[in-house]
Design a protein around this motif. Structure first.
Motif, PDB file in Angstrom:
ATOM      1  N   ARG A  25       0.833  -1.212   0.000  1.00  0.00           N
ATOM      2  CA  ARG A  25       0.000   0.000   0.000  1.00  0.00           C
ATOM      3  C   ARG A  25       0.867   1.261   0.000  1.00  0.00           C
ATOM      4  NH1 ARG A  25      -2.510  -3.269  -1.718  1.00  0.00           N
ATOM      5  NH2 ARG A  25      -4.278  -4.336  -0.827  1.00  0.00           N
TER       6      ARG A  25
ATOM      7  N   ASP B 166       2.136   1.769  -3.435  1.00  0.00           N
ATOM      8  CA  ASP B 166       1.050   2.267  -4.283  1.00  0.00           C
ATOM      9  C   ASP B 166       0.862   3.766  -4.095  1.00  0.00           C
ATOM     10  OD1 ASP B 166       0.583  -0.299  -5.219  1.00  0.00           O
ATOM     11  OD2 ASP B 166      -1.178  -0.650  -3.927  1.00  0.00           O
ATOM     12  N   ARG B 167       0.886   4.221  -2.834  1.00  0.00           N
ATOM     13  CA  ARG B 167       0.730   5.659  -2.577  1.00  0.00           C
ATOM     14  C   ARG B 167       1.881   6.462  -3.163  1.00  0.00           C
ATOM     15  NH1 ARG B 167      -0.638   3.585   2.528  1.00  0.00           N
ATOM     16  NH2 ARG B 167       1.378   4.201   3.356  1.00  0.00           N
TER      17      ARG B 167
ATOM     18  N   ARG C 253       3.791   5.631  -5.708  1.00  0.00           N
ATOM     19  CA  ARG C 253       3.670   5.612  -7.167  1.00  0.00           C
ATOM     20  C   ARG C 253       2.610   6.602  -7.626  1.00  0.00           C
ATOM     21  NH1 ARG C 253       1.577   0.702  -8.058  1.00  0.00           N
ATOM     22  NH2 ARG C 253      -0.449   1.669  -8.042  1.00  0.00           N
ATOM     23  N   ASP C 254       1.469   6.655  -6.917  1.00  0.00           N
ATOM     24  CA  ASP C 254       0.407   7.579  -7.302  1.00  0.00           C
ATOM     25  C   ASP C 254       0.834   9.034  -7.151  1.00  0.00           C
ATOM     26  OD1 ASP C 254      -1.194   5.420  -7.900  1.00  0.00           O
ATOM     27  OD2 ASP C 254      -2.350   5.512  -6.030  1.00  0.00           O
ATOM     28  N   LYS C 255       1.573   9.352  -6.099  1.00  0.00           N
ATOM     29  CA  LYS C 255       2.058  10.723  -5.922  1.00  0.00           C
ATOM     30  C   LYS C 255       3.061  11.094  -7.011  1.00  0.00           C
ATOM     31  CE  LYS C 255       1.552  11.329  -0.947  1.00  0.00           C
ATOM     32  NZ  LYS C 255       2.281  11.510   0.323  1.00  0.00           N
TER      33      LYS C 255
ATOM     34  N   SER D 272       3.352   9.862 -10.016  1.00  0.00           N
ATOM     35  CA  SER D 272       2.760   9.939 -11.349  1.00  0.00           C
ATOM     36  C   SER D 272       1.784  11.097 -11.475  1.00  0.00           C
ATOM     37  CB  SER D 272       2.048   8.623 -11.693  1.00  0.00           C
ATOM     38  OG  SER D 272       0.904   8.460 -10.865  1.00  0.00           O
TER      39      SER D 272
ATOM     40  N   ALA E 104      -1.215  11.108 -10.065  1.00  0.00           N
ATOM     41  CA  ALA E 104      -2.591  10.617  -9.975  1.00  0.00           C
ATOM     42  C   ALA E 104      -3.281  11.146  -8.729  1.00  0.00           C
ATOM     43  CB  ALA E 104      -2.617   9.089  -9.980  1.00  0.00           C
ATOM     44  N   VAL E 105      -2.507  11.408  -7.690  1.00  0.00           N
ATOM     45  CA  VAL E 105      -3.045  11.929  -6.435  1.00  0.00           C
ATOM     46  C   VAL E 105      -2.276  13.184  -6.079  1.00  0.00           C
ATOM     47  CG1 VAL E 105      -3.349  11.462  -3.978  1.00  0.00           C
ATOM     48  CG2 VAL E 105      -3.680   9.639  -5.633  1.00  0.00           C
TER      49      VAL E 105
END
Length: 124
Positions: free
Chosen positions: A74, A77-78, A80-82, A84, A86-87
């Motif tokens: 998790r 995942d967080r 990677r999202d930051k 990219s 995405a978040v």
């Protein structure tokens, strides 16, 4: 995200034979069929289904390790999202904070600070 890769029967047999009936984490003696073959590095974090990346664990050790793996997955995942975009980050980054404006004291004009005559002086 990578797809989960299961161990083949041949690889599982090699891992079980290497463990020699013991949990490879806590060294508890295991009955036949009691151990669980586990990925050392989870597939979601880049682990492969090889003998080098597998080990035989008792049920208790497997549950503990899986809980830690879920937290690590998790977190990645967080991150990677930051990265990219995405978040959106919840707060500004430490190096990019806006400086606070400097506080300056402004004094009112001197005319407002004229001393008021006391009653004794007013009578003169």
């Amino acid at each position: 995200m990578s797809k989960r890769m299961e161990f083949t029967r041949k690889v599982k047999a090699q891992i079980i034979a290497r463990a020699n009936g013991k949990c490879e984490k806590c060294s508890a003696m295991l009955k036949i069929g009691e151990g669980e073959v586990d990925h050392i590095l989870p597939c979601a974090l880049g682990g492969e289904a090889t003998v080098a990346n597998g080990r035989l664990l008792c049920r208790v050790c497997h549950v503990e390790k899986t809980a830690g793996d879920i937290k690590a997955i998790r977190k990645s995942d967080r991150q990677r999202d930051k990265a990219s975009g995405a978040v959106r980050p919840k707060s500004a980054l430490a190096g990019q904070r806006r400086p606070k404006p400097a506080l300056t004291k402004t004094l009112p004009p001197r005319a407002l600070f004229v001393p008021v005559a006391t009653t004794a002086e007013a009578g003169k």
